[in-house]
Each structure stands twice: as structure tokens, then as C-alpha cells.
Design an enzyme around this catalytic site. Sequence first.
Site, short mmCIF file in Angstrom:
data_model
loop_
_atom_site.label_atom_id
_atom_site.label_comp_id
_atom_site.label_asym_id
_atom_site.label_seq_id
_atom_site.Cartn_x
_atom_site.Cartn_y
_atom_site.Cartn_z
N HIS A 17 32.78 37.76 43.81
CA HIS A 17 32.09 38.42 42.90
C HIS A 17 30.70 38.47 43.27
CE1 HIS A 17 35.52 38.69 40.31
NE2 HIS A 17 35.62 37.49 40.52
N LEU A 18 30.17 39.77 43.71
CA LEU A 18 28.72 39.87 44.18
C LEU A 18 27.65 40.52 43.13
CD1 LEU A 18 28.94 41.13 47.79
CD2 LEU A 18 28.14 38.82 46.99
N ARG A 19 28.34 40.92 41.90
CA ARG A 19 27.43 41.21 40.91
C ARG A 19 26.78 42.68 41.32
NH1 ARG A 19 31.42 38.89 37.98
NH2 ARG A 19 30.91 36.74 37.63
N ASN A 43 34.51 44.27 39.18
CA ASN A 43 34.74 44.15 37.96
C ASN A 43 33.23 44.38 37.65
OD1 ASN A 43 34.09 41.68 39.04
ND2 ASN A 43 34.90 40.67 37.21
N HIS A 138 45.25 39.88 39.44
CA HIS A 138 44.80 38.72 38.61
C HIS A 138 45.97 38.50 37.55
CE1 HIS A 138 41.89 36.13 36.26
NE2 HIS A 138 43.01 36.26 35.30
N HIS A 176 43.69 33.79 43.15
CA HIS A 176 43.32 32.29 42.72
C HIS A 176 44.59 32.04 42.13
CE1 HIS A 176 42.71 35.14 39.37
NE2 HIS A 176 41.45 35.56 39.60
N ASP A 249 36.36 33.07 44.91
CA ASP A 249 36.39 33.47 43.50
C ASP A 249 34.98 32.95 42.75
OD1 ASP A 249 36.79 35.08 41.14
OD2 ASP A 249 38.12 33.33 40.28
N HIS A 253 27.43 33.63 36.59
CA HIS A 253 26.74 33.96 35.42
C HIS A 253 25.43 33.30 35.06
CE1 HIS A 253 30.47 35.90 34.34
NE2 HIS A 253 31.08 35.08 34.65
#
Length: 351
Positions: A17-19, A43, A138, A176, A249, A253
Site C-alpha cells: 500500500h503506497l497511499r 484501495n 482479500h 496475506h 502488506d 496509517h
Amino acid sequence: MTGERIEIVRPDDWHLHLRDGAMLEAIVGFSASVFGRAIVMPNLVPPVRTPAEAEAYLARIRAALPDGHPFEPLMTAYMTDDADPDDIGAGFENGIFRAVKLYPAGATTNSAFGVTRMEAIRPVLAKMERIGMPLLVHGEVVDPAVDVFDREAVYIERVLDPMRRDFPGLRVVLEHVTTVEAVDYVRAADGGLGATITPHHLMIDRNAIFRGGIRPHMYCLPVAKRERHRLALRAAAASGDSRFFLGTDSAPHPRRDKETDCGCAGIFNAPNALQCVAQVFDEEGAFDRLEGFVSRAGAEFYGMEPNSDRIVLEKGVGSETPGEAVTVGDDTVRVFEPDTPVSWRIVSGLR
Ligand code: NCD
Ligand code: ZN
């Protein structure tokens, strides 16, 4: 080999997840300095659904890195009930999409746009099966009647296995994995099914979330399970079976979103993911299989060549540990801190 130093082909991260925005800028370098390529999860809010959105996101990722940096983000499409098979297929055939990510709606962070009915996506799955486009799953049911610790095992039974029977040629990665049931299911499959395993699920069991008090930075989804499950994951990773490969993964945050009434799921491990996995393989006496798990098996699944350059790790006395937090705007992101020591560090090959 139990050497104090190991040189391996540069690894890849098959689940990252690189945002976006300030977070992307703050964290992308941790992955890009170590990993050759990464499967980038879609996402965002709103999610990455079309080839055009993926191209724009790819450009933002590249802009957050120094000019000409060799890190290669591999883009994915976010599956929705109304995904268009032709649009998704064209994205794959043009090389912008490498795979589609399936989030059951409500299963995890930023999954509100996810799939609510498997029937709705049958045309997309049929198209993907035809063109050889992988589906990344997922694997957790969202049925509130199912205990959170059972959601992966129940998903396999209720959703994944029926789907694979309906689309036997579909290439699938169960992302995952966290349970014995998932490991056994992947091992028993007769082809086209792989699984990523995270560094943290190799290192912590569910007790880590509660040791000495409630620890939100040990919380991710799928949530860590009992110790016997962790041991099964370690055995699978260290077995040399190429259906299992590394997906960190890494899911950053801001602290304020985790240390709150209803803290969100996600563990940020990009700064120490490879070092943690090296530690696990060292403990398992499987150092000769580390390269397969982190640098070869995933590339093989995706039909790519392994990276052509190398990276060197060393077991150090008093090794440096990554900083405990990364600053993003007016907040910080905590780095995964296992409860057991990590004595491996990267001594060359960082870029
Ligand atoms: C991920 C995130 O924060 O985007 N969180 C997590 O706990 N793993 C989403 C996901 O991969 O489930
Ligand atoms: Zn994820």
C-alpha cells in the site's frame, strides 16, 4: 548456509500500500530503496478502477521518487460490482494493469467500494480467466455472524473454492494468508493458485495485540491468529514451495487513526520488512531458501524474470534498527516493531 552475510537477487514486494499525497511522498522511498518491483494495491479513496486512474496514480508514484529511479510499481485495478470486463481486460493487455484486487465490501480499510455479490463480477472473472489476468483476493467473509478469527477459513470454503471451481483457469493469489487452513488449501490446489505471506504474520501471533495492554500497531487484517497458525505460515514460507511468496502488506496509517476509539487496520513495515523476513529464515534454518521466497517465487507466478541486481544482508552485533516512526505532515506513522530481536540489516544494494 548459516552465514553472517548473505547476497541475494533483489527482492520484490507482491502486496504493498503506497497511499497518495503527503503519505506517499513520505513512505515510498522505504520500499523503492530495497524492492525492485511492487504490486501496488488500489484501495485509495476513491479507489483505482480504470486504466486512466492507474496511469495517473503511477505518475504520482513516479513523481514522488527521484528522476529515473528504477523502482517499478505494478498497478492493479480495484474490483467493483459494476467493473467493466472490456475496460479491465484492455488495461491488462496494454500493460497498465497487472492484476485485479478483490475486496469483499466492508472487509478491511478502504473497502467500501468493494464487491457485494460474487455473481455481479462473473463476466469480469470470465474475461480474466480467458486472458490470463491474475485475481488478487482479500480472503475474508464479511458476515458479522462469523468470528473475526474464522473469517479467512470460512471465506475459502464459502467463496474462494466455489469461485475456483467455476473458473478453473483463473490465476488467483490468496493475499496475506494467516491460517493453517489457507496454507493447506494452497498446497492442495492443482495449479494457478499462489499466496502472499507478510513479515508480521511470520513474527507475531494474536497475543502480540494484547501483550501488556491493547496495542493498535499490532492490528491489521486479516488479524493475526493463534501461534499454531503462525508456525504453519513459517513452515510454508521456509519450505521452498514457490506458491508462497513475500507480500509485505505494508499499510501505513497516521498514528491518530490507529490510537483512537476505533483504530484502523494496517501495519507499516516497509522500513524493516526484508530484515524481518531474513531473521525468520535464519531462525528456521532455511537461509538457502530466502532468495526463493523474496526474489524468485513471486516473479515466477507473475511470469516475470527475477531482478538482475543484488542486495546484501549482514547479521550485526548491535545492528541498527529502523527509526520507530516516520513523520507525515503533523503526525507520525509507527514502524512495525516485533517483540523479538531482528539482527539482520541491509549493507549494500540500497538505491
Ligand atoms: C490494509 C490497508 O490499510 O490498506 N490494511 C490491513 O490491515 N492490511 C488493507 C488490507 O490489505 O486489508
Ligand atoms: Zn493489503
